[in-house]
Design a protein around this motif. Structure first.
Motif, PDB file in Angstrom:
ATOM      1  N   THR A  16       0.623   4.229  -2.563  1.00 38.17           N
ATOM      2  CA  THR A  16       0.410   5.629  -2.091  1.00 38.17           C
ATOM      3  C   THR A  16       1.541   6.577  -2.621  1.00 38.17           C
ATOM      4  O   THR A  16       1.253   8.002  -2.793  1.00 38.17           O
ATOM      5  N   ASN A  74       0.937  -1.294   0.103  1.00 48.13           N
ATOM      6  CA  ASN A  74      -0.025   0.042   0.091  1.00 48.13           C
ATOM      7  C   ASN A  74       0.859   1.188  -0.021  1.00 48.13           C
ATOM      8  O   ASN A  74       0.532   2.362  -0.693  1.00 48.13           O
ATOM      9  N   ALA A  75       1.814   1.197   0.640  1.00 51.11           N
ATOM     10  CA  ALA A  75       2.804   2.452   0.476  1.00 51.11           C
ATOM     11  C   ALA A  75       3.397   2.766  -0.817  1.00 51.11           C
ATOM     12  O   ALA A  75       3.538   3.778  -1.208  1.00 51.11           O
ATOM     13  N   ASP A 117      -7.920   2.527   0.284  1.00 45.80           N
ATOM     14  CA  ASP A 117      -6.581   2.264   0.447  1.00 45.80           C
ATOM     15  C   ASP A 117      -5.700   3.744   0.021  1.00 45.80           C
ATOM     16  O   ASP A 117      -4.461   4.080   0.536  1.00 45.80           O
ATOM     17  N   ALA A 118      -6.122   4.104  -1.041  1.00 43.38           N
ATOM     18  CA  ALA A 118      -5.611   5.353  -1.633  1.00 43.38           C
ATOM     19  C   ALA A 118      -6.800   6.077  -2.425  1.00 43.38           C
ATOM     20  O   ALA A 118      -7.631   5.491  -2.759  1.00 43.38           O
ATOM     21  N   ASP A 125      -4.149   8.526   2.009  1.00 42.54           N
ATOM     22  CA  ASP A 125      -3.762   7.383   2.211  1.00 42.54           C
ATOM     23  C   ASP A 125      -4.888   6.556   2.792  1.00 42.54           C
ATOM     24  O   ASP A 125      -6.068   7.193   2.824  1.00 42.54           O
ATOM     25  N   SER A 126      -4.869   5.440   3.308  1.00 40.07           N
ATOM     26  CA  SER A 126      -5.676   4.548   3.724  1.00 40.07           C
ATOM     27  C   SER A 126      -6.104   5.257   5.255  1.00 40.07           C
ATOM     28  O   SER A 126      -7.299   4.838   5.644  1.00 40.07           O
TER      29      SER A 126
END
Length: 205
Positions: A70, A66-67, A103-104, A87-88
């Motif tokens: 984003t 996820n990082a 999540d984004a 972001d989330s």
């Protein structure tokens, strides 16, 4: 305000333990906010029917993926300058009454300009223009697909459901059939977000 009593559904697998938490009554928006403030370490959403969805922190692998998502969105958003990425951890009050945290996501600055500073400090009372959900090992695919349809019904112009487990992506746009791509190397956002091309290599690997 009375306490919110939660009942965990019977556990049939690990996925149920992570996401299926329900209440005996409808939780109001105010109660939802109070519950989130009292449980800052949890990621909490609320359906349009007033049911709470409580999720544990993401596994390390999902957090890493996820990082990478984003970061790419954020870098493009700063360079483009027409909108703001989230972001989330960002919450949105959708028009149908649900409270979601994609999540984004990305919102045009022209829409944010219509909100006061006080409104922007709270959960944003709008649906993002762009949303992305990244499937983790604890996510049910049908649940995520239903959420993507909800985003589009609430006003999202583009949505990506990214599944690193099966190396698949589903693209959602209002008034169009959902598109599925198997193991794509990149995703292009198109005219709404010109120049934003997501490199999926760091997410697949």
């Amino acid at each position: 305000m009375s306490a919110i009593r939660l009942e965990i559904d019977p556990i049939t697998d690990a996925q149920d333990w992570l996401i299926n938490v329900s209440t005996r009554r409808r939780v109001t928006p105010g109660e939802y906010r109070a519950f989130c403030q009292a449980n800052p370490d949890l990621r909490i959403e609320r359906t349009s029917e007033g049911e709470l969805i409580v999720m544990a922190p993401a596994h390390s692998r999902s957090g890493e993926q996820n990082a990478r998502l984003t970061i790419q969105l954020g870098v493009w958003a700063v360079q483009d300058g027409t909108g703001v990425s989230f972001d989330s951890s960002a919450g949105f009050d959708l028009p149908n009454g649900s409270n979601r945290s994609p999540d984004a996501s990305w919102v045009r600055k022209s829409r944010l300009a219509a909100l006061s500073l006080e409104q922007r400090a709270d959960y944003l009372a709008l649906c993002p223009d762009f949303v992305a959900e990244l499937r983790s090992s604890s996510d049910r695919l049908p649940t995520l697909k239903a959420k993507m349809h909800e985003y589009v019904a609430c006003g999202a112009q583009l949505g990506w459901l990214i599944d690193p487990l099966e190396l698949r992506v589903w693209v959602y746009r209002p008034g169009e059939e959902v598109e599925q791509f198997d193991a794509p190397a990149t995703l292009e956002a198109g005219p709404m977000m010109p120049g934003f091309v997501l490199d999926l290599g760091p997410i697949w690997n």
